[in-house]
Scaffold this active site. Structure first.
Site, PDB file in Angstrom:
ATOM      1  NE  ARG A 134      -7.333 -12.008   5.915  1.00 46.07           N
ATOM      2  CZ  ARG A 134      -7.811 -10.958   5.706  1.00 46.07           C
ATOM      3  NH1 ARG A 134      -8.068 -10.119   4.066  1.00 46.07           N
ATOM      4  NH2 ARG A 134      -8.039  -9.922   6.492  1.00 46.07           N
TER       5      ARG A 134
ATOM      6  CG  PHE B 295     -12.932   2.031   7.153  1.00 49.30           C
ATOM      7  CD1 PHE B 295     -12.477   1.573   5.837  1.00 49.30           C
ATOM      8  CD2 PHE B 295     -13.588   1.074   8.545  1.00 49.30           C
ATOM      9  CE1 PHE B 295     -13.283  -0.104   5.400  1.00 49.30           C
ATOM     10  CE2 PHE B 295     -13.957  -0.343   8.042  1.00 49.30           C
ATOM     11  CZ  PHE B 295     -13.676  -1.312   6.306  1.00 49.30           C
TER      12      PHE B 295
ATOM     13  CE  LYS C 176      -4.224  -2.252   2.252  1.00 50.00           C
ATOM     14  NZ  LYS C 176      -5.200  -2.001   3.133  1.00 50.00           N
TER      15      LYS C 176
ATOM     16  CB  THR D  40      -7.563  -4.992   9.816  1.00 48.78           C
ATOM     17  OG1 THR D  40      -7.912  -6.357   9.723  1.00 48.78           O
ATOM     18  CG2 THR D  40      -7.708  -3.712   9.022  1.00 48.78           C
TER      19      THR D  40
ATOM     20  CG  ASN E 259      -3.970  -2.427   7.080  1.00 49.92           C
ATOM     21  OD1 ASN E 259      -4.034  -1.684   4.889  1.00 49.92           O
ATOM     22  ND2 ASN E 259      -4.338  -3.481   7.023  1.00 49.92           N
TER      23      ASN E 259
ATOM     24  CE1 TYR F 275      -9.321  -2.309   0.213  1.00 49.79           C
ATOM     25  CE2 TYR F 275      -8.304  -0.401  -0.831  1.00 49.79           C
ATOM     26  CZ  TYR F 275      -8.617  -1.769   0.288  1.00 49.79           C
ATOM     27  OH  TYR F 275      -7.087  -2.642   0.643  1.00 49.79           O
TER      28      TYR F 275
ATOM     29  CG  HIS G 142      -5.144  -6.233  -0.368  1.00 50.31           C
ATOM     30  ND1 HIS G 142      -6.762  -5.904   0.396  1.00 50.31           N
ATOM     31  CD2 HIS G 142      -5.419  -7.436  -1.035  1.00 50.31           C
ATOM     32  CE1 HIS G 142      -7.242  -7.229  -0.052  1.00 50.31           C
ATOM     33  NE2 HIS G 142      -7.004  -7.346  -1.348  1.00 50.31           N
TER      34      HIS G 142
ATOM     35  CD  GLU H  36      -8.345  -9.074  -3.565  1.00 51.24           C
ATOM     36  OE1 GLU H  36      -9.957  -8.535  -3.247  1.00 51.24           O
ATOM     37  OE2 GLU H  36      -8.103  -9.248  -3.263  1.00 51.24           O
TER      38      GLU H  36
ATOM     39  NE  ARG I 247      -2.864  -5.826   7.167  1.00 52.71           N
ATOM     40  CZ  ARG I 247      -3.333  -6.159   6.906  1.00 52.71           C
ATOM     41  NH1 ARG I 247      -4.403  -7.112   7.261  1.00 52.71           N
ATOM     42  NH2 ARG I 247      -4.167  -5.690   5.389  1.00 52.71           N
TER      43      ARG I 247
HETATM   44  P1  ADP Z   1      -8.525  -6.078   5.729  1.00 56.93           P
HETATM   45  O1  ADP Z   1      -7.276  -5.123   4.956  1.00 56.93           O
HETATM   46  O2  ADP Z   1      -7.300  -7.326   6.517  1.00 56.93           O
HETATM   47  O3  ADP Z   1      -8.959  -7.691   5.181  1.00 56.93           O
HETATM   48  P2  ADP Z   1     -11.352  -5.399   5.613  1.00 56.93           P
HETATM   49  O4  ADP Z   1     -11.496  -5.278   4.564  1.00 56.93           O
HETATM   50  O5  ADP Z   1     -11.964  -5.287   6.805  1.00 56.93           O
HETATM   51  O6  ADP Z   1      -9.669  -6.082   6.474  1.00 56.93           O
HETATM   52  O7  ADP Z   1     -10.243  -3.283   5.604  1.00 56.93           O
HETATM   53  C1  ADP Z   1      -9.661  -2.849   4.417  1.00 56.93           C
HETATM   54  C2  ADP Z   1      -9.352  -2.080   4.321  1.00 56.93           C
HETATM   55  O8  ADP Z   1      -9.711  -0.821   5.491  1.00 56.93           O
HETATM   56  C3  ADP Z   1      -7.759  -1.866   5.760  1.00 56.93           C
HETATM   57  O9  ADP Z   1      -6.756  -2.763   5.492  1.00 56.93           O
HETATM   58  C4  ADP Z   1      -7.761  -1.316   6.234  1.00 56.93           C
HETATM   59  O10 ADP Z   1      -6.831  -0.483   5.270  1.00 56.93           O
HETATM   60  C5  ADP Z   1      -8.817  -0.340   5.878  1.00 56.93           C
HETATM   61  N1  ADP Z   1      -9.630  -0.306   7.029  1.00 56.93           N
HETATM   62  C6  ADP Z   1     -10.239  -0.981   7.765  1.00 56.93           C
HETATM   63  N2  ADP Z   1     -11.529  -0.939   8.994  1.00 56.93           N
HETATM   64  C7  ADP Z   1     -10.839   0.344   9.312  1.00 56.93           C
HETATM   65  C8  ADP Z   1     -10.588   0.658  10.257  1.00 56.93           C
HETATM   66  N3  ADP Z   1     -12.251   0.592  11.331  1.00 56.93           N
HETATM   67  N4  ADP Z   1     -10.524   2.089  10.479  1.00 56.93           N
HETATM   68  C9  ADP Z   1      -9.276   2.834   8.891  1.00 56.93           C
HETATM   69  N5  ADP Z   1      -9.075   2.206   8.156  1.00 56.93           N
HETATM   70  C10 ADP Z   1      -9.619   0.793   8.343  1.00 56.93           C
HETATM   71 MG    MG Z   2     -10.170  -7.803   3.779  1.00 58.80          MG
END
Ligand code: ADP
Ligand code: MG
Length: 142
Positions: free
Chosen positions: A89, A59, A11, A95, A116, A51, A119, A130, A106
């Site tokens: 993962r 968010f 990212k 996350t 973070n 997304y 992805h 994707e 991470r």
């Molecule tokens: P992951 O990337 O671990 O699969 P998610 O799919 O839930 O997590 O969320 C996608 C992305 O959105 C996260 O990797 C992070 O960059 C962002 N994100 C997720 N939850 C939050 C939050 N509560 N506040 C801000 N950004 C968030």
């Molecule tokens: Mg995700």
């Protein structure tokens, strides 16, 4: 392809912080091979489309603005033995880096729950969706 695949993105925070090489090294050391890779700078439509499942989340707008803030590096990864999606993962961790296990990508490189570092796809079906979001067949090796 012999093994299963997952899609990752280094990212914009990690690219900006100079961690692209360190993250690629960690991924390769963990046994993944790179089937496709490029550096791109997404616009709002491109990041929002990626997304799309999070469009209704509070968010979402911040996430799109973060993901369009600079270049990122999507990659298709293959794991010869085992489940690429689930094992990747585990390699990246939770996350929120505050909750990520020691040694995960991470934990090592993320700044916050939003910024973070990487992805990772959450299912085989989404990995394929994707991968084809970013890469054509011609851009994926063997
Ligand atoms: P992951 O990337 O671990 O699969 P998610 O799919 O839930 O997590 O969320 C996608 C992305 O959105 C996260 O990797 C992070 O960059 C962002 N994100 C997720 N939850 C939050 C939050 N509560 N506040 C801000 N950004 C968030
Ligand atoms: Mg995700």
């Amino acid at each position: 392809m012999n093994g299963t695949i997952t899609l990752t993105i280094i990212k914009p925070d990690a690219v900006e912080n100079g961690n692209t090489g360190n993250i690629i090294a960690a991924i390769q050391a963990a046994g993944y091979s790179i089937k496709a890779m490029k550096m791109i700078h997404m616009n709002e439509r491109e990041a929002g489309g990626f997304y799309d499942v999070h469009r209704e989340r509070p968010f979402f707008n911040d996430l799109v603005s973060f993901m369009t803030s600079g270049p990122c590096v999507p990659m298709v990864l293959e794991k010869a033995d085992g489940n690429a999606v689930a094992s990747f993962r585990e390699l990246i961790g939770a996350t929120n880096p505050a909750n990520a296990a020691e040694g995960t990508i991470r934990k090592r490189f993320a700044e916050s729950i939003e910024r973070n570092a990487v992805h990772g796809s959450d299912s085989d079906e989404n990995a394929l969706r994707e991968a084809s979001y970013f890469f054509s067949n011609l851009e994926m090796v063997g």
